[in-house]
Design an enzyme around this catalytic site. Structure first.
Site, PDB file in Angstrom:
ATOM      1  N   ASP A  81       0.859  -1.268   0.004  1.00 34.97           N
ATOM      2  CA  ASP A  81      -0.119   0.140  -0.002  1.00 34.97           C
ATOM      3  C   ASP A  81       0.870   1.349  -0.021  1.00 34.97           C
ATOM      4  O   ASP A  81       1.973   1.395   0.592  1.00 34.97           O
ATOM      5  CB  ASP A  81      -0.933   0.004   1.446  1.00 34.97           C
ATOM      6  CG  ASP A  81      -1.887   0.767   1.381  1.00 34.97           C
ATOM      7  OD1 ASP A  81      -2.699   1.244   0.253  1.00 34.97           O
ATOM      8  OD2 ASP A  81      -2.438   1.318   2.407  1.00 34.97           O
ATOM      9  N   HIS A  82       0.537   2.328  -0.728  1.00 38.58           N
ATOM     10  CA  HIS A  82       1.191   3.561  -1.033  1.00 38.58           C
ATOM     11  C   HIS A  82       2.819   3.604  -0.803  1.00 38.58           C
ATOM     12  O   HIS A  82       3.309   3.785   0.003  1.00 38.58           O
ATOM     13  CB  HIS A  82       0.862   4.482   0.437  1.00 38.58           C
ATOM     14  CG  HIS A  82      -0.660   4.796   0.290  1.00 38.58           C
ATOM     15  ND1 HIS A  82      -0.944   5.919  -0.803  1.00 38.58           N
ATOM     16  CD2 HIS A  82      -1.707   4.365   0.892  1.00 38.58           C
ATOM     17  CE1 HIS A  82      -2.185   6.043  -0.462  1.00 38.58           C
ATOM     18  NE2 HIS A  82      -2.901   5.451   0.493  1.00 38.58           N
ATOM     19  N   HIS A 207      -9.755   4.535  -1.229  1.00 37.55           N
ATOM     20  CA  HIS A 207      -8.940   4.806   0.059  1.00 37.55           C
ATOM     21  C   HIS A 207      -9.721   5.429   1.062  1.00 37.55           C
ATOM     22  O   HIS A 207     -10.689   6.220   0.993  1.00 37.55           O
ATOM     23  CB  HIS A 207      -7.730   5.459  -0.284  1.00 37.55           C
ATOM     24  CG  HIS A 207      -6.694   4.566  -1.048  1.00 37.55           C
ATOM     25  ND1 HIS A 207      -5.478   4.188  -0.553  1.00 37.55           N
ATOM     26  CD2 HIS A 207      -6.690   3.954  -2.325  1.00 37.55           C
ATOM     27  CE1 HIS A 207      -5.052   3.483  -1.367  1.00 37.55           C
ATOM     28  NE2 HIS A 207      -5.531   3.352  -2.246  1.00 37.55           N
ATOM     29  N   GLY A 208      -9.291   5.351   2.299  1.00 35.26           N
ATOM     30  CA  GLY A 208      -9.862   6.275   3.506  1.00 35.26           C
ATOM     31  C   GLY A 208     -11.033   5.854   3.940  1.00 35.26           C
ATOM     32  O   GLY A 208     -11.859   6.547   4.167  1.00 35.26           O
ATOM     33  N   ALA A 209     -11.356   4.554   3.735  1.00 33.40           N
ATOM     34  CA  ALA A 209     -12.758   4.192   4.533  1.00 33.40           C
ATOM     35  C   ALA A 209     -13.154   4.317   5.739  1.00 33.40           C
ATOM     36  O   ALA A 209     -14.263   4.009   6.249  1.00 33.40           O
ATOM     37  CB  ALA A 209     -13.092   2.710   3.551  1.00 33.40           C
ATOM     38  N   SER A 210     -12.239   4.331   6.545  1.00 29.83           N
ATOM     39  CA  SER A 210     -12.597   4.308   8.203  1.00 29.83           C
ATOM     40  C   SER A 210     -13.349   5.594   8.517  1.00 29.83           C
ATOM     41  O   SER A 210     -13.021   6.553   7.887  1.00 29.83           O
ATOM     42  CB  SER A 210     -11.292   4.480   8.864  1.00 29.83           C
ATOM     43  OG  SER A 210     -10.688   3.278   9.052  1.00 29.83           O
ATOM     44  N   ALA A 231      -7.964   0.979   7.295  1.00 26.68           N
ATOM     45  CA  ALA A 231      -6.605   0.938   8.440  1.00 26.68           C
ATOM     46  C   ALA A 231      -7.057   1.493   9.735  1.00 26.68           C
ATOM     47  O   ALA A 231      -7.081   0.774  10.721  1.00 26.68           O
ATOM     48  CB  ALA A 231      -5.522   1.665   7.799  1.00 26.68           C
ATOM     49  N   THR A 232      -7.378   2.673   9.912  1.00 31.19           N
ATOM     50  CA  THR A 232      -7.634   3.480  11.306  1.00 31.19           C
ATOM     51  C   THR A 232      -8.502   2.754  12.130  1.00 31.19           C
ATOM     52  O   THR A 232      -8.300   2.463  13.304  1.00 31.19           O
ATOM     53  CB  THR A 232      -7.868   4.946  10.919  1.00 31.19           C
ATOM     54  OG1 THR A 232      -6.812   5.406  10.181  1.00 31.19           O
ATOM     55  CG2 THR A 232      -8.036   5.539  12.129  1.00 31.19           C
TER      56      THR A 232
HETATM   57  P1  13P Z   1      -8.053   4.872   6.784  1.00 35.28           P
HETATM   58  O1  13P Z   1      -7.126   4.598   7.733  1.00 35.28           O
HETATM   59  O2  13P Z   1      -8.922   5.975   6.811  1.00 35.28           O
HETATM   60  O3  13P Z   1      -9.123   3.608   6.940  1.00 35.28           O
HETATM   61  O4  13P Z   1      -7.664   4.481   5.219  1.00 35.28           O
HETATM   62  C1  13P Z   1      -6.845   3.436   4.895  1.00 35.28           C
HETATM   63  C2  13P Z   1      -6.396   3.339   3.623  1.00 35.28           C
HETATM   64  O5  13P Z   1      -6.931   4.119   2.492  1.00 35.28           O
HETATM   65  C3  13P Z   1      -5.122   2.784   3.366  1.00 35.28           C
HETATM   66  O6  13P Z   1      -4.384   3.024   2.248  1.00 35.28           O
END
Ligand code: 13P
Length: 283
Positions: A81-82, A207-210, A231-232
């Site tokens: 990832d990234h 991305h960023g689904a938390s 992730a978060t």
């Molecule tokens: P979050 O931490 O907002 O869930 O994002 C995870 C993510 O997009 C990992 O690439």
């Protein structure tokens, strides 16, 4: 069971669900996600940022990856990832990683295309799938920090050109999501996603689904999102479980005991996300 990323995401695209991609950080978090996926028979992607690869050690990660594909019989795909560094990507592809995100989204369009194309050309020799991002998400993901004022939404027409010129297998879109938790109510540009879906026929990645409401994520899945990154929320669940246990058992000193609630809490979140993605019983 190991399965190629393209197979895993193509099935999701065909049947309109998403494969959850969970960021893991150690053996406990990797096993928790995989155990949950096995119980719910959900295909799953296990994602590691450069920070995680450094923390766990490449060799351990590669061997754990191999062990996991023997232990579980659901479709599993390991994913970087990234990642931004070509040398790291090359080394990890050579060690058997089947799926890579090259994040060159902080560069201008032409440079983004050039860098991504280089990775695609290398990855193709090994049958490794490549994800790239066009536009820029705000928020914090490990060492990656982007201020809200620097976020850039994905341009649908440019997305089509980007996919064509880079030859990527999936595209991470910027439609208003952010890494980390949202300060206010998250607002996504759903019309933009619909426009991107019209222009691009490869699987799209959120991305960023938390912290996103379930209904909103499900709306994006109907519009071509086939991989949802989380992730978060997993980290918070794990940390809260651990803190609670240690508060109740201040003398605890055995990780086999004090990780227990952390694992249980993380499992609940992972299961909810699999249900949200519609991936349960697809594996
Ligand atoms: P979050 O931490 O907002 O869930 O994002 C995870 C993510 O997009 C990992 O690439």
């Amino acid at each position: 069971m190991i399965i190629s990323r393209n197979q895993i995401l193509k099935d999701a695209q065909l049947k309109t669900y998403a494969v959850p991609a969970f960021n893991i950080h150690n053996l406990e978090t990797m096993k928790t996600v995989l155990d949950t996926a096995q119980e719910l028979r959900s295909p799953v992607m296990i994602a590691a940022t450069p920070g995680t690869v450094g923390y766990m050690g490449r060799e351990f990660l590669a061997e754990m990856m191999k062990a996991a594909t023997k232990r579980y019989d659901i479709p599993i795909c390991f994913h970087l990832d990234h990642h931004e560094n070509m040398d790291d990507i090359v080394t990890l592809i050579n060690m058997g990683v089947p799926s890579v995100m090259i994040d060159a989204s902080h560069h201008d369009f032409e440079e983004n295309v050039r860098i991504v194309r280089e990775v695609v050309d290398y990855a193709a020799k090994f049958g490794v799938a490549v994800e790239a991002e066009l536009g820029r998400l705000s928020g914090i993901e490990d060492d990656l920090e982007v201020d809200e004022k620097d976020q850039i939404y994905t341009n649908p027409k440019q997305a089509q050109e980007f996919v064509e010129r880079t030859g990527i297998d999936s595209l991470a879109v910027a439609i208003g999501t952010a890494h980390g938790l949202y300060k206010g109510e998250p607002k996504l540009d759903i019309d933009r996603l619909a426009a991107i879906q019209k222009e691009v026929d490869i699987p799209l990645v959120l991305h960023g689904a938390s912290g996103l409401p379930v209904k909103l994520v499900q709306e994006t899945i109907k519009l071509g999102i086939c991989k949802v990154n989380i992730a978060t929320e997993l980290k918070i669940a794990f940390a809260n479980g651990l803190k609670g246990y240690l508060q109740e058992h201040p003398d605890a000193n055995d990780p086999r005991h004090y990780f227990k609630d952390a694992i249980d809490e993380m499992k609940k979140v992972a299961a909810d996300k699999m249900k949200m993605c519609g991936s349960v019983n697809r594996g």
